[in-house]
Design an enzyme around this catalytic site. Sequence first.
Site, PDB file in Angstrom:
ATOM      1  N   GLY A  18       0.984  -1.656  -0.154  1.00  0.00           N
ATOM      2  CA  GLY A  18       0.323   0.251  -0.302  1.00  0.00           C
ATOM      3  C   GLY A  18       0.154   1.738  -0.249  1.00  0.00           C
ATOM      4  O   GLY A  18       0.098   2.229   0.203  1.00  0.00           O
TER       5      GLY A  18
ATOM      6  N   CYS B 254      10.336  -3.358  -9.019  1.00  0.00           N
ATOM      7  CA  CYS B 254      11.460  -2.695  -8.112  1.00  0.00           C
ATOM      8  C   CYS B 254      12.542  -3.270  -8.776  1.00  0.00           C
ATOM      9  O   CYS B 254      13.067  -4.417  -8.551  1.00  0.00           O
ATOM     10  CB  CYS B 254      11.729  -2.583  -6.640  1.00  0.00           C
ATOM     11  SG  CYS B 254      10.631  -4.723  -6.181  1.00  0.00           S
TER      12      CYS B 254
HETATM   13  N1  SAM Z   1       2.754  -1.525  -4.843  1.00  0.00           N
HETATM   14  C1  SAM Z   1       2.662  -1.860  -4.229  1.00  0.00           C
HETATM   15  C2  SAM Z   1       3.591  -0.732  -2.989  1.00  0.00           C
HETATM   16  O1  SAM Z   1       4.248   0.128  -3.250  1.00  0.00           O
HETATM   17  O2  SAM Z   1       3.195  -1.289  -1.315  1.00  0.00           O
HETATM   18  C3  SAM Z   1       3.646  -3.098  -4.322  1.00  0.00           C
HETATM   19  C4  SAM Z   1       2.929  -3.859  -5.195  1.00  0.00           C
HETATM   20  S1  SAM Z   1       4.165  -5.278  -5.477  1.00  0.00           S
HETATM   21  C5  SAM Z   1       5.390  -5.364  -6.600  1.00  0.00           C
HETATM   22  C6  SAM Z   1       2.870  -6.738  -6.325  1.00  0.00           C
HETATM   23  C7  SAM Z   1       1.323  -6.907  -5.390  1.00  0.00           C
HETATM   24  O3  SAM Z   1       0.583  -7.061  -6.618  1.00  0.00           O
HETATM   25  C8  SAM Z   1       1.003  -8.090  -4.896  1.00  0.00           C
HETATM   26  O4  SAM Z   1       0.208  -7.509  -3.434  1.00  0.00           O
HETATM   27  C9  SAM Z   1       0.947  -8.831  -5.538  1.00  0.00           C
HETATM   28  O5  SAM Z   1      -0.121 -10.110  -4.975  1.00  0.00           O
HETATM   29  C10 SAM Z   1      -0.162  -8.385  -6.306  1.00  0.00           C
HETATM   30  N2  SAM Z   1      -0.635  -8.643  -7.908  1.00  0.00           N
HETATM   31  C11 SAM Z   1       0.002  -9.325  -8.607  1.00  0.00           C
HETATM   32  N3  SAM Z   1      -0.822  -9.759  -9.545  1.00  0.00           N
HETATM   33  C12 SAM Z   1      -1.959  -9.126  -9.372  1.00  0.00           C
HETATM   34  C13 SAM Z   1      -3.184  -8.293 -10.356  1.00  0.00           C
HETATM   35  N4  SAM Z   1      -3.973  -9.641 -11.757  1.00  0.00           N
HETATM   36  N5  SAM Z   1      -4.492  -8.151  -9.275  1.00  0.00           N
HETATM   37  C14 SAM Z   1      -4.422  -7.790  -8.150  1.00  0.00           C
HETATM   38  N6  SAM Z   1      -2.968  -7.977  -7.491  1.00  0.00           N
HETATM   39  C15 SAM Z   1      -1.883  -8.497  -7.746  1.00  0.00           C
END
Ligand code: SAM
Length: 462
Positions: free
Chosen positions: A243, A372
Amino acid sequence: MKLYFEAEKFLKPTKKANGSLQSRIFNDKKLTNSPKHIFALVYSTIKYKEYIDALIRKSKIKQELQIKKVKASDELLALLIHDLLFSSKGRIQSGKHPIKDAFLSNKTRLQAEFTKLKLRYKVKSVQELPTKETDDDETPIRWFRINTIKIDPERFYTKHPFFKQLQPVSSLEEITGTGVIYSDDYIPNLFGVHPKEKITNTDAYKLGEIIIQDRASCFPSHILNSDPKDIHTKVIDACAAPGNKTTHAAAHLPSGTDSVVYAFERDPKRVQILKTMCEKATGKNKKKLIQITHADFTTTKPDDFAEVTGLVVDPSCSGSGIFGRALEDSYNEQESETIDTERLQKLAGFQFAIMKHALSFPSARKVVYSTCSVHVQENEKVVIDLLSDAEISKRGWKLATRDVVLPSWERRGFADEFVALSRDPEECEKLAGGCVRANPKEDGGIGFFAACFVRTVDDDEA
Ligand code: SAM
């Protein structure tokens, strides 16, 4: 003991490493203990592994257990020794088990060897032992931003005198120890301090008035909202947990009752983390600023979000820009190049699909893609594939020009990669200007990539 049995397998070197240690743990649906807890335990055990191995040898604990006919793997022993001697609690998790009893019957011997080890290294505490992490894996700067949802930046210092006593410095190079604070030139209300500055002990942190977030990770929500002539009141964060970008995007919403960030997260455990972070960041009064949905973003119907004009898309990636990876990689030496390439291709396919869906929202006019990762496969190459897609280009999507994408940030996308789209070097530079890169450590934090897609929305389509 269940914690140790669940953690044990993550310590074993794997032939086919499916992602980073962190993602393997967090994606393991069978775990009954908190993945965060298991990750912390495994990570710290790896960190002290060479000392723990020495203690296993010198204490002859394996032979002792054999005599008692108790079977325990080296990994399990390492985890138990970690918690007994290297953790702050200094004890094994409660509960009865024959392995635990046999292990603890060697407690005095282990403690004696541990004392000798500390004497050898001339240290009094575990934290003073030299480790790979302190040498290679610590972030050079601890970044935090003022959470403007909760606190007026003007009032920040008066409300929190802890920060007022820090000496302002004008460059990152001057952050050589605690006691100083740097106000960032690129992201408003973002500050850098020394990693050893105890900001998590402050009221400001505990109350959610400041949020720890790496500088580069602040780029996407900033890029989405940096143009005062292009205001977004309905925004989507497609991949939201934990988040950081969601709460940063919410901080940019213009005041007004109907402004909202729709945050999507498909992982059930991570959606809980997302909820906790968003509640802390908005408080009860402003909780409507963020609407969380536990769903796969690609299953959403774009027409149901006809008012959304901006999206941030930060999908799962290899995480190669994040620290701690070096440590894990050295532990997983058997990971081969082929597996890496295959894995990157898989990730790139998934990143492309999520982005393509994001670029299909009828009123969307700005979409910021980020990872990242430092790999071109997940970055420039995904951007090139998106720009080459007939449907996407038919909808009018282009890469933004540098003047709206953190123009003063020096490190841009790799222009060479864009030869796949144009033979004109100037055009390649221009396309690379629509992307920003951050190199791990060198640029003051994690390795990162962001690209900004824009278009003029046709009234008919919207
Ligand atoms: N944006 C977040 C932050 O800055 O705190 C970090 C995001 S992390 C790199 C990617 C997230 O996307 C993970 O929690 C993963 O579970 C979620 N995710 C991956 N594929 C997804 C999808 N198709 N729909 C929703 N969430 C997804």
